[in-house]
Each structure stands twice: as structure tokens, then as C-alpha cells.
Design a protein around this motif. Structure first.
Motif, PDB file in Angstrom:
ATOM      1  N   ASN A   9       0.880  -1.165  -0.019  1.00  0.00           N
ATOM      2  CA  ASN A   9       0.162   0.092   0.090  1.00  0.00           C
ATOM      3  C   ASN A   9       0.942   1.427   0.014  1.00  0.00           C
ATOM      4  O   ASN A   9       0.362   2.254   0.278  1.00  0.00           O
ATOM      5  N   ALA A  10       2.037   1.140  -0.283  1.00  0.00           N
ATOM      6  CA  ALA A  10       2.842   2.309  -0.302  1.00  0.00           C
ATOM      7  C   ALA A  10       3.135   2.942  -1.746  1.00  0.00           C
ATOM      8  O   ALA A  10       2.408   2.404  -2.756  1.00  0.00           O
ATOM      9  N   ASP A  11       4.019   3.925  -2.069  1.00  0.00           N
ATOM     10  CA  ASP A  11       4.134   4.478  -3.346  1.00  0.00           C
ATOM     11  C   ASP A  11       4.344   3.750  -4.478  1.00  0.00           C
ATOM     12  O   ASP A  11       3.672   3.896  -5.624  1.00  0.00           O
ATOM     13  N   VAL A  12       5.307   2.656  -4.465  1.00  0.00           N
ATOM     14  CA  VAL A  12       5.731   1.723  -5.422  1.00  0.00           C
ATOM     15  C   VAL A  12       4.302   1.126  -5.822  1.00  0.00           C
ATOM     16  O   VAL A  12       4.105   0.945  -6.975  1.00  0.00           O
ATOM     17  N   GLY A  13       3.818   0.463  -4.816  1.00  0.00           N
ATOM     18  CA  GLY A  13       2.661  -0.312  -5.143  1.00  0.00           C
ATOM     19  C   GLY A  13       1.407   0.413  -6.035  1.00  0.00           C
ATOM     20  O   GLY A  13       0.806  -0.127  -6.711  1.00  0.00           O
ATOM     21  N   ARG A  14       1.178   1.465  -5.434  1.00  0.00           N
ATOM     22  CA  ARG A  14       0.382   2.366  -5.834  1.00  0.00           C
ATOM     23  C   ARG A  14       0.757   2.684  -7.660  1.00  0.00           C
ATOM     24  O   ARG A  14      -0.356   2.749  -8.453  1.00  0.00           O
ATOM     25  N   GLU A  15       2.075   3.157  -7.598  1.00  0.00           N
ATOM     26  CA  GLU A  15       2.344   3.563  -9.055  1.00  0.00           C
ATOM     27  C   GLU A  15       2.315   2.496 -10.080  1.00  0.00           C
ATOM     28  O   GLU A  15       1.942   2.684 -11.098  1.00  0.00           O
ATOM     29  N   LEU A  16       2.485   1.144  -9.592  1.00  0.00           N
ATOM     30  CA  LEU A  16       2.730   0.096 -10.540  1.00  0.00           C
ATOM     31  C   LEU A  16       1.458  -0.751 -10.550  1.00  0.00           C
ATOM     32  O   LEU A  16       1.421  -1.811 -11.540  1.00  0.00           O
ATOM     33  N   GLY A  17       0.686  -0.808  -9.585  1.00  0.00           N
ATOM     34  CA  GLY A  17      -0.600  -1.516  -9.450  1.00  0.00           C
ATOM     35  C   GLY A  17      -0.577  -2.929  -8.856  1.00  0.00           C
ATOM     36  O   GLY A  17      -1.331  -3.660  -9.014  1.00  0.00           O
ATOM     37  N   PHE A  18       0.751  -3.199  -8.447  1.00  0.00           N
ATOM     38  CA  PHE A  18       0.796  -4.637  -7.870  1.00  0.00           C
ATOM     39  C   PHE A  18       0.287  -4.620  -6.428  1.00  0.00           C
ATOM     40  O   PHE A  18      -0.056  -3.713  -5.776  1.00  0.00           O
ATOM     41  N   GLU A  19      -0.076  -5.874  -6.332  1.00  0.00           N
ATOM     42  CA  GLU A  19      -0.318  -6.202  -4.714  1.00  0.00           C
ATOM     43  C   GLU A  19       0.701  -6.893  -3.999  1.00  0.00           C
ATOM     44  O   GLU A  19       1.130  -8.043  -4.566  1.00  0.00           O
ATOM     45  N   PHE A  20       0.998  -6.378  -2.905  1.00  0.00           N
ATOM     46  CA  PHE A  20       2.379  -7.009  -2.042  1.00  0.00           C
ATOM     47  C   PHE A  20       1.683  -8.372  -1.774  1.00  0.00           C
ATOM     48  O   PHE A  20       0.722  -8.539  -1.123  1.00  0.00           O
ATOM     49  N   THR A  21       3.056  -9.285  -1.547  1.00  0.00           N
ATOM     50  CA  THR A  21       2.585 -10.460  -0.717  1.00  0.00           C
ATOM     51  C   THR A  21       4.040 -10.667  -0.054  1.00  0.00           C
ATOM     52  O   THR A  21       4.992 -10.201  -0.408  1.00  0.00           O
ATOM     53  N   PRO A  22       3.940 -11.498   0.938  1.00  0.00           N
ATOM     54  CA  PRO A  22       5.367 -11.819   1.816  1.00  0.00           C
ATOM     55  C   PRO A  22       6.154 -12.493   0.491  1.00  0.00           C
ATOM     56  O   PRO A  22       7.353 -12.443   1.046  1.00  0.00           O
ATOM     57  N   GLU A  23       5.675 -13.356  -0.116  1.00  0.00           N
ATOM     58  CA  GLU A  23       6.673 -14.132  -1.160  1.00  0.00           C
ATOM     59  C   GLU A  23       7.379 -13.132  -1.956  1.00  0.00           C
ATOM     60  O   GLU A  23       8.657 -13.461  -2.480  1.00  0.00           O
ATOM     61  N   GLY A  24       6.977 -12.088  -2.408  1.00  0.00           N
ATOM     62  CA  GLY A  24       7.569 -11.013  -3.064  1.00  0.00           C
ATOM     63  C   GLY A  24       7.775 -11.143  -4.355  1.00  0.00           C
ATOM     64  O   GLY A  24       8.505 -10.657  -5.298  1.00  0.00           O
ATOM     65  N   LEU A  25       6.824 -12.149  -5.216  1.00  0.00           N
ATOM     66  CA  LEU A  25       7.183 -12.647  -6.721  1.00  0.00           C
ATOM     67  C   LEU A  25       6.716 -11.224  -7.323  1.00  0.00           C
ATOM     68  O   LEU A  25       7.066 -11.009  -8.411  1.00  0.00           O
ATOM     69  N   GLU A  26       5.805 -10.465  -6.903  1.00  0.00           N
ATOM     70  CA  GLU A  26       5.021  -9.422  -7.777  1.00  0.00           C
ATOM     71  C   GLU A  26       6.378  -8.394  -7.921  1.00  0.00           C
ATOM     72  O   GLU A  26       6.233  -7.284  -8.492  1.00  0.00           O
ATOM     73  N   THR A  27       7.374  -8.158  -6.977  1.00  0.00           N
ATOM     74  CA  THR A  27       8.529  -7.438  -6.997  1.00  0.00           C
ATOM     75  C   THR A  27       9.508  -8.027  -7.372  1.00  0.00           C
ATOM     76  O   THR A  27      10.936  -7.189  -7.240  1.00  0.00           O
ATOM     77  N   LEU A  28       9.751  -9.411  -7.919  1.00  0.00           N
ATOM     78  CA  LEU A  28      10.992  -9.928  -7.713  1.00  0.00           C
ATOM     79  C   LEU A  28      11.879  -9.316  -8.836  1.00  0.00           C
ATOM     80  O   LEU A  28      13.023  -9.099  -8.707  1.00  0.00           O
TER      81      LEU A  28
END
Length: 296
Positions: free
Chosen positions: A159-178
Motif C-alpha cells: 500500500n505504499a508509493d511503489v505499489g500504487r504507482e505500479l498497481g501490484f498487490e504486495f505479498t510476503p513471498e514477493g514474486l510481484e516485485t522480484l
């Protein structure tokens, strides 16, 4: 940049919290003028941060002191930099940057302030917080923008700036930001910046989750974390400090290779592993990191 394992954010308008942050054992503190400070307290925070810098500098504290100014788009950065570029500041964590041009312009301002205040030229580092889609897309150019750039920070909290900018949903596993986190590490390493910083874990009560998150980032190539809560400092320092057993293993590896090299061999069987010069260099890097963090 020194090898910070932990960099702990401190709201800039809460002066006594800086001393509490230092007491946690963090390698660096980040006095914040941006998101953790209410709009009505920005001027107070600026004055408090300057007082904190002066006090901590006079005390000769172990932890380095960084400052996060407000972003350029707020119109507050100029006054922030004018106030905090003083003796005792190790660097500036720059939020919400967009490209290399931003970094070059900010570098010019900091250089001017260093010169007019008789501070050592180029000593104040810049840590770039990649919080916009543009900065993620331009991270390689930004890493190489000016010699003052010390590292990149990949913020990945929910729910921070990067997630809002890129539209991903954060998960503890982190595949969306890998991909993003890997690209940041590559941009750092390709430009001689050997200490990429990861962050940020926002669930302050889930310490087991945080440990896993930190370990995942270490495996990916990060060498430290930006933190928002004191309870994360001890875990972070542990995760990013090579264990004594690991260091001893690599010391034996280096010695085995050097002994083989002295006998005219370019490779050797070391404890069941085939090693050569590349492995010895990797081992020396781990040993150097362990020695460096023990001296922070």
C-alpha cells in the motif's frame, strides 16, 4: 557507502526518538522530514532535525546520520537541504525521484552548499529511493548519474508509493516485485555500488515474517534494509552479518587456494568442492564484508 545492515527511520519532529534509535544498535538512522511528519509540523521538524544532527555529532555516536528531505514536487526540498547540509550528515535519502536529471540537479545544490560551508566536497552521499514508475524504469541511469550516489533503495511495502504507482498487490513471498528488486541490485552492481538496500516491512508485529523477508532479500543480493520499527534492528543486523561459521569456512577456502596456487595449481579440491580463483575471490568478499560490518 559504509556497509549498513540496518537503517532506521526516525520521525524528524520527535527529537528524543533519535537517541532511542541509536540505542537499538542500528548502523544508521534516517531523520525523516517527509512522510512521517504531518504537514503542520514541517518547519518544526526541520529545526528539530538540525538540533538532532548537531547533538549526535557532538556526542560522536557510532550510527551514521542520514536525512530524508521532502521531495522536489512539494516545494520543500530547497529549504530542507539548506537546513540539513551541515557537519554530521552522512547523506540524504531522496524520495520520489524520477530520473537522472533530478539527481544531477540535486547534486549541484548539495555541492554548492558543501563549498559555501567549507564541508568536504562530495562527502555527503545520496541514497535514491525508487518510489515511482519512472524511477524504476530509469534506475540504471540514476545509479550512474553522479559520483555522490551511494546506493539505491527498493521500497516494496504494501500500500505504499511503489505499489500504487505500479498497481501490484504486495505479498510476503514477493514474486510481484522480484523483477524490480533484481533490477535494482543489477543497476547497483553494474555501477560499482556494492551495497543495495532493501525495504520496507510494515507489519511490525510479524517478526518471523520480517526475518523471512530480510533473508529473501539477502539471497537476492541486498546487503541491508531500511526499517520503520526498532524491533526489526536486531533481526536485520543478524541476517546481514555473515555467521562466524561461514566466515571461517571461507577463510579455509582462501587458504586452500593460496596453498594450491603456491604449488603451481590453478584449482584445488577443497572439502569436496572444486574451487579456483573465482571461488577464492567470492570468499574474500564475504570475509571483507564481515570485517566491515564488525567495524560499523
Amino acid at each position: 557507502m559504509r556497509p549498513y545492515r540496518s537503517m532506521l527511520f526516525v520521525p524528524g519532529h520527535k527529537g528524543s526518538w533519535a537517541d532511542k534509535a541509536v540505542a537499538t544498535g542500528t548502523d544508521a538512522i534516517i531523520l525523516d522530514l517527509e512522510d512521517s511528519v504531518p504537514s503542520s509540523d514541517k518547519e518544526l521538524a526541520r529545526k528539530t532535525v538540525v538540533e538532532s544532527i548537531s547533538r549526535l555529532h557532538d556526542q560522536g555516536i557510532r550510527a551514521d546520520v542520514w536525512v530524508r528531505p521532502n521531495s522536489r514536487v512539494t516545494g520543500l526540498m530547497g529549504a530542507d537541504l539548506d537546513a540539513v547540509v551541515v557537519p554530521g550528515v552522512a547523506g540524504l535519502l531522496l524520495p520520489k525521484t524520477f530520473g537522472a536529471k533530478d539527481i544531477i540537479q540535486i547534486d549541484a545544490v548539495v555541492s554548492h552548499l558543501e563549498e559555501t560551508r567549507n564541508l568536504p566536497a562530495g562527502e555527503i552521499g545520496l541514497l535514491l529511493s525508487l518510489e515511482t514508475a519512472s524511477s524504476m524504469a530509469n534506475c540504471e541511469d540514476m545509479a550512474a548519474a553522479v559520483p555522490r550516489v551511494a546506493s539505491l533503495l527498493g521500497a516494496t511495502g504494501p500500500n505504499a508509493d511503489v505499489g500504487r504507482e505500479l498497481g501490484f498487490e504486495f505479498t510476503p513471498e514477493g514474486l510481484e516485485t522480484l523483477y524490480l528488486r533484481s533490477r535494482i541490485v543489477l543497476a547497483c552492481r553494474a555501477n560499482g555500488l556494492h551495497h543495495p538496500i532493501g525495504g520496507v516491512w510494515q507489519d511490525i508485529k510479524d517478526l518471523d515474517g520480517f526475518r523471512t523477508f530480510a533473508e529473501d532479500n539477502r539471497r537476492l543480493g541486498y546487503r541491508g534494509m531500511a526499517l520503520i520499527h526498532p524491533s526489526h534492528v536486531e533481526i536485520t543486523n543478524e541476517v546481514f552479518t555473515p555467521s562466524p561459521e561461514k566466515v571461517e569456512f571461507y577463510r579455509r577456502m582462501v587458504q586452500a587456494f593460496r596453498d594450491a596456487e603456491a604449488q603451481g595449481h590453478g584449482a584445488v579440491d577443497f572439502e569436496g568442492q572444486h574451487i579456483d580463483l573465482a571461488h577464492a575471490k567470492t570468499a574474500e568478499g564475504v570475509i571483507a564484508l564481515a570485517e566491515a560490518v564488525s567495524a560499523v
